[in-house]
Scaffold this motif. Structure first.
Motif, mmCIF file in Angstrom:
data_model
loop_
_atom_site.group_PDB
_atom_site.id
_atom_site.type_symbol
_atom_site.label_atom_id
_atom_site.label_comp_id
_atom_site.label_asym_id
_atom_site.label_seq_id
_atom_site.Cartn_x
_atom_site.Cartn_y
_atom_site.Cartn_z
ATOM 1 N N ASP A 196 -8.370 -0.176 -4.301
ATOM 2 C CA ASP A 196 -9.684 0.088 -3.760
ATOM 3 C C ASP A 196 -11.015 -0.564 -4.300
ATOM 4 O O ASP A 196 -11.911 -1.202 -3.714
ATOM 5 C CB ASP A 196 -10.067 1.352 -3.063
ATOM 6 C CG ASP A 196 -8.837 1.830 -1.986
ATOM 7 O OD1 ASP A 196 -8.210 0.827 -1.312
ATOM 8 O OD2 ASP A 196 -8.601 3.101 -1.510
ATOM 9 N N ARG B 27 0.873 -1.309 0.013
ATOM 10 C CA ARG B 27 -0.031 0.186 -0.016
ATOM 11 C C ARG B 27 0.911 1.231 -0.036
ATOM 12 O O ARG B 27 0.607 2.176 -0.747
ATOM 13 C CB ARG B 27 -0.885 -0.093 1.379
ATOM 14 C CG ARG B 27 -2.284 -0.964 1.057
ATOM 15 C CD ARG B 27 -3.265 0.102 0.589
ATOM 16 N NE ARG B 27 -4.410 -0.744 -0.098
ATOM 17 C CZ ARG B 27 -5.281 -0.449 -0.950
ATOM 18 N NH1 ARG B 27 -5.413 0.882 -1.085
ATOM 19 N NH2 ARG B 27 -6.041 -1.177 -1.515
ATOM 20 N N ALA C 166 -3.753 3.245 -5.489
ATOM 21 C CA ALA C 166 -4.411 2.757 -4.424
ATOM 22 C C ALA C 166 -5.850 2.864 -4.594
ATOM 23 O O ALA C 166 -6.593 1.953 -3.984
ATOM 24 C CB ALA C 166 -4.061 3.783 -3.121
#
Lengths: 330, 94, 255
Positions: A28, A16, A24
C-alpha cells in the motif's frame, strides 16, 4: 541497464489475498508513492533484490571507470583531460553513493566488493567492450551515458529512499556526462577525415552494445513483474530501448554519422523507429565472461584491491593507535 | 578479509546560512579523514562550508526521512555543469 | 618589459607549469585504480587542481612568449628537453605510498613557493598564486596526514613509506638550487630567493617524518637537470609519448 537481468525472488507476484498484513501494508505504501526507508519493515525478497540491483549498479560505475580511464593520459588538450578526469571521478562518486545506499540494507561495501572481484556479482555488459580511439570518449558519453540516463531518470522515483536519493544526485551529475560526450562527437564529426573516421568507427562498435545495456526483452519475465510492482524497476527493457533509439537516431543524423543498422527505419504507425535486435548470443557470452575485456577489467579491479590492502590496513592501524594514545592521555 | 574502515554520516552546512544537512555517507579510518574525504566526495571543494562527520553507529534513528541533497559543483570547474557544453537545439533533449 | 625580463618570466612560468602538468598527469594515472574509492576521488581532485593550475601557468608563458601559441601548444608540442619541471614530478607512481610521498615532498615546497609568490612584483604571477595556494594548502594537509598515517601504521606500511622516502629524497634538493634564471627572477621580485625556502621546508618535513616515525636520509645529494632541461630522467619521454600522442599523430586537428 547498469543493472541487467536482476533476479528477484522468482516466486512471481503475490495476489492481495496471499499477502500477510505486513506485506499488504508495505505494498500500500509503495502504491501511494511513500518511500520505504531502511528501518521500515520490508519483505526479505525486496531487500535481497535491491541489494543485488544497487550492488550491480555500483559495480558498473566502478568498472565503468576503466574504459574511459584508458584515455585520461592520452586526452588531446588540457581541457579535455580535465573534463574526462572529472567525469571518471564522478563515476567513482556515483559508485560510492550507491554502495552507501546498499549498505543501509545491511550489507557492507567490502562484502559487495569481494563478490564483484570473485565473479559472484555482475556489472553492466557494456564495460567489457574496449575503447580504441579518442572518439570512443565521445561515444561512451553520448550513447552509454545516454542509455544509462534513460533508466536512471525514472529510478529517481524508485520506492527505496536511499536508492532514490542516490539516483537524484547521480542524475544531476550525469547530464554533464552525456553532453561532454556529444560535444566530443561534434568536434570529431566536423573535423578532419581521420577524425570523422574515428567517430564513425566508435559508433559502429558501440551501437549494438549500447542497445544491449537495456537487457533482453523482459515482457514475460516474472522478475520484472515483481520489481515493477515494488517500483524498483520503472519501465520495461523494450520500452527503454525504443525510447533510446528514438532519441539517438536524430542525434546521429545531426552528426552526419550512419547508425550501423540497415533495417533502421521510421515507422509512422508506432511513432518510433524499427530497428534490428542486437546479437543476444554475443550478449550472453559477454555476461558469461567472454566479452573482449572481461578478464582485463576484473584483473584491474582485483589488482587495485589487492595492491591497496596495505594502505587500507595502514591508515586504520594509525587511527587505532591515535585513538589509544588519546585514551591513555585522558 | 581485513577490517573495513568505519562508515560515517556526513552533514554539510551550505553557504546560505541553513543548518547542516545530511548529504550522504562514506568510509574513513577516523573522524579527521572522514571530514577530508567528505570535502573531496561531497563538496568538490566549495569554500565556505562546514562539515560534520558522525560515525554511523553513533546515530540513533527513529524513522529516517530526508530529501535528496543537491549540491553545486565547485565554481571553478565549470565543465561539470551541463550548460558548459553548447549542444544545438536540433539535437533534442540531453 | 625588456627582452631579458620576458625570457626570465617565460622560463619561470614554464618551471611552475611543467611541475603541475607533469605531476598532475602522473596523479591522474591513478584514476580507477586507487586502494579505496575515497582516495580515488581525492587523488582525482588533486590532479584536477594541478591541471587547472597548468592552464594558468602555461597560458601566461604563452602570452609572455608572444608567438601566438596556446597553453596546449606548450603542453603537447614541446619535446622532453624543453620541459622545465623538477625531476621529482616525472618519477613513476610506484605504489600508493610512493605516490603520496612524492606528493607530500612536492606539496610542502609548492605551498611555500606559492605563498611567497603571492607577493610577486608581477601581478599576473601573484594572481595565479592567490588561487593556487588555497588548493596547494589542501593538498599539503592531505598528503601530510597520509604520509604520517602510513608511516605510523603497520610494519608493512612503515617499511614501504621509508623505502619511498629513501628513493625520492635525492630529488628534493633540485627545487632549492638557483641558477641564473632563478637569480634574475628573484632580483626582479618575480619570485623568492629559492634558498630562502629551504629552512622552513626542512623543518616541516622533519616534523612530518618524526610524526610518521620515518627517518630522513643523511645525504643531501641532489639529482638535478629537470628545471633547466639539461638531463631529465628516462621516464619523462614515456610520459610524453602517451600525453602528446594525439596532437603529434594528427597535427593541426581541433579536439
Amino acid at each position: 541497464m547498469y543493472a541487467q537481468m536482476v533476479k528477484s525472488t522468482g516466486e512471481g507476484l503475490k495476489s492481495r489475498e496471499d499477502m500477510s498484513p505486513e506485506e499488504a501494508a508495505f505494498q500500500d505504501k509503495i502504491d501511494a508513492d511513500i518511500k520505504i526507508e531502511p528501518k521500515d519493515w520490508m519483505p526479505e525478497g525486496y531487500r535481497k533484490t535491491l541489494i543485488r540491483q544497487i550492488g550491480q549498479h555500483a559495480h558498473s560505475e566502478i568498472v565503468g571507470q576503466l574504459p574511459e580511464g584508458n584515455w585520461i593520459t592520452r586526452a588531446p588538450t588540457l581541457e579535455r583531460k580535465a573534463i574526462l578526469l572529472a567525469k571518471v571521478q564522478d563515476e567513482a562518486g556515483h559508485g560510492l553513493y550507491l554502495y552507501c545506499a546498499a549498505e543501509t540494507l545491511g550489507v557492507s561495501r567490502d562484502d559487495l566488493t569481494e563478490q564483484l572481484l570473485d565473479g559472484r556479482m555482475k556489472y553492466s555488459s557494456i564495460f567489457n567492450y574496449p575503447t580504441l580511439n579518442w572518439a570512443d570518449m565521445g561515444a561512451v558519453g553520448w550513447l552509454v551515458d545516454g542509455a544509462a540516463i534513460m533508466n536512471q531518470v525514472p529510478l529517481q522515483r524508485t520506492s527505496f529512499g536511499p536508492y532514490s536519493r542516490a539516483m537524484i544526485r547521480i542524475c544531476k551529475e550525469e547530464s554533464f556526462h552525456q553532453r561532454q560526450g556529444y560535444d566530443i562527437m561534434m568536434k570529431m564529426a566536423q573535423g578532419s577525415e581521420a577524425q570523422k573516421r574515428m567517430a564513425q568507427d566508435a559508433l559502429n562498435r558501440l551501437w549494438f552494445p549500447s542497445l544491449m545495456m537495456f537487457g533482453p526483452s523482459d515482457a514475460d519475465s516474472v522478475h520484472s513483474v515483481q520489481s515493477m510492482a515494488w517500483k524498483i524497476k520503472m519501465d520495461s527493457n523494450d520500452e527503454l530501448r525504443q525510447r533510446f533509439v528514438d532519441q539517438t537516431v536524430p542525434q546521429a543524423e545531426y552528426l552526419g554519422l550512419t547508425v550501423p543498422d540497415e533495417s533502421l527505419k521510421w515507422n509512422d504507425e508506432k511513432g518510433g523507429y524499427d530497428f534490428s535486435e542486437p546479437d543476444w548470443d554475443e550478449f550472453f557470452d559477454v555476461i558469461k565472461g567472454n566479452g573482449p575485456c572481461n578478464v582485463d577489467r576484473l584483473a584491474a579491479r582485483n589488482k587495485a584491491w589487492d595492491d591497496g590492502a596495505w594502505v587500507r590496513e595502514g591508515l586504520l592501524a594509525h587511527a587505532e593507535k591515535r585513538a589509544a594514545r588519546k585514551t591513555a592521555a585522558e | 578479509m581485513s577490517k573495513e574502515w568505519p562508515l560515517w554520516e556526513i552533514f554539510i552546512r551550505g553557504q546560505h546560512g541553513l543548518s547542516h544537512r545530511h548529504v550522504g555517507s562514506l568510509h574513513a579510518p577516523d573522524a579527521e579523514m572522514a571530514i577530508k574525504n567528505a570535502r573531496d566526495v561531497y563538496t568538490r571543494r566549495n569554500e565556505g562550508q562546514s562539515i560534520w562527520a558522525v560515525e554511523a553507529k553513533h546515530i540513533s534513528a527513529s524513522s529516517p526521512s530526508d530529501k535528496g541533497p543537491l549540491y553545486e559543483p565547485s565554481e571553478s570547474k565549470v565543465y561539470r555543469h551541463p550548460t558548459f557544453f553548447d549542444i544545438p537545439e536540433d539535437v533534442g533533449a540531453m | 618589459m625588456s627582452g631579458l625580463s620576458k625570457s626570465v618570466l617565460y622560463d619561470f612560468c614554464l618551471r611552475m607549469g611543467d611541475n603541475t602538468l607533469i605531476l598532475g598527469h602522473r596523479v591522474s594515472e591513478w584514476c580507477g585504480h586507487a586502494p579505496v574509492l575515497e582516495e580515488d576521488i581525492a587523488l582525482a581532485n588533486t590532479a584536477l587542481d594541478l591541471i587547472g593550475q597548468t592552464q594558468f601557468w602555461l597560458g601566461l608563458a604563452a602570452d609572455v612568449q608572444g608567438e601566438g601559441k596556446s597553453a596546449d601548444d606548450l603542453a603537447f608540442l614541446r619535446d622532453a628537453w624543453d620541459f622545465r619541471n623538477g625531476l621529482l614530478c616525472e618519477l613513476p607512481n610506484g605504489d600508493f605510498g610512493q605516490t603520496l610521498m612524492r606528493q607530500y615532498l612536492f606539496d610542502e615546497w609548492h605551498w611555500a613557493m606559492l605563498t611567497a609568490l603571492q607577493n610577486s612584483s608581477e601581478k599576473r604571477v601573484s594572481d595565479i598564486a592567490d588561487k593556487a595556494v588555497k588548493e596547494a594548502s589542501y593538498h599539503l594537509e592531505r598528503s601530510r596526514d597520509t604520509v604520517i598515517g602510513l608511516g605510523d601504521g603497520t610494519a608493512e606500511s612503515h617499511d614501504r613509506m621509508q623505502a619511498a622516502l629513501d628513493y625520492l629524497y635525492p630529488y628534493v634538493g633540485e627545487f632549492f638550487e638557483a641558477d641564473t634564471v632563478d637569480e634574475a627572477a628573484a632580483k626582479e621580485g618575480i619570485a623568492p630567493v629559492l634558498e630562502s625556502l629551504r629552512e622552513g621546508y626542512d623543518a616541516a618535513i622533519k616534523a612530518t617524518m618524526d610524526a610518521a616515525t620515518l627517518r630522513l636520509p643523511d645525504s643531501r645529494f641532489a639529482h638535478k637537470g629537470g628545471r633547466n632541461g639539461r638531463m631529465h630522467t628516462e621516464h619523462l619521454g614515456h610520459l610524453l609519448t602517451n600525453m602528446q600522442w594525439l596532437q603529434r599523430a594528427y597535427p593541426g586537428a581541433s579536439w
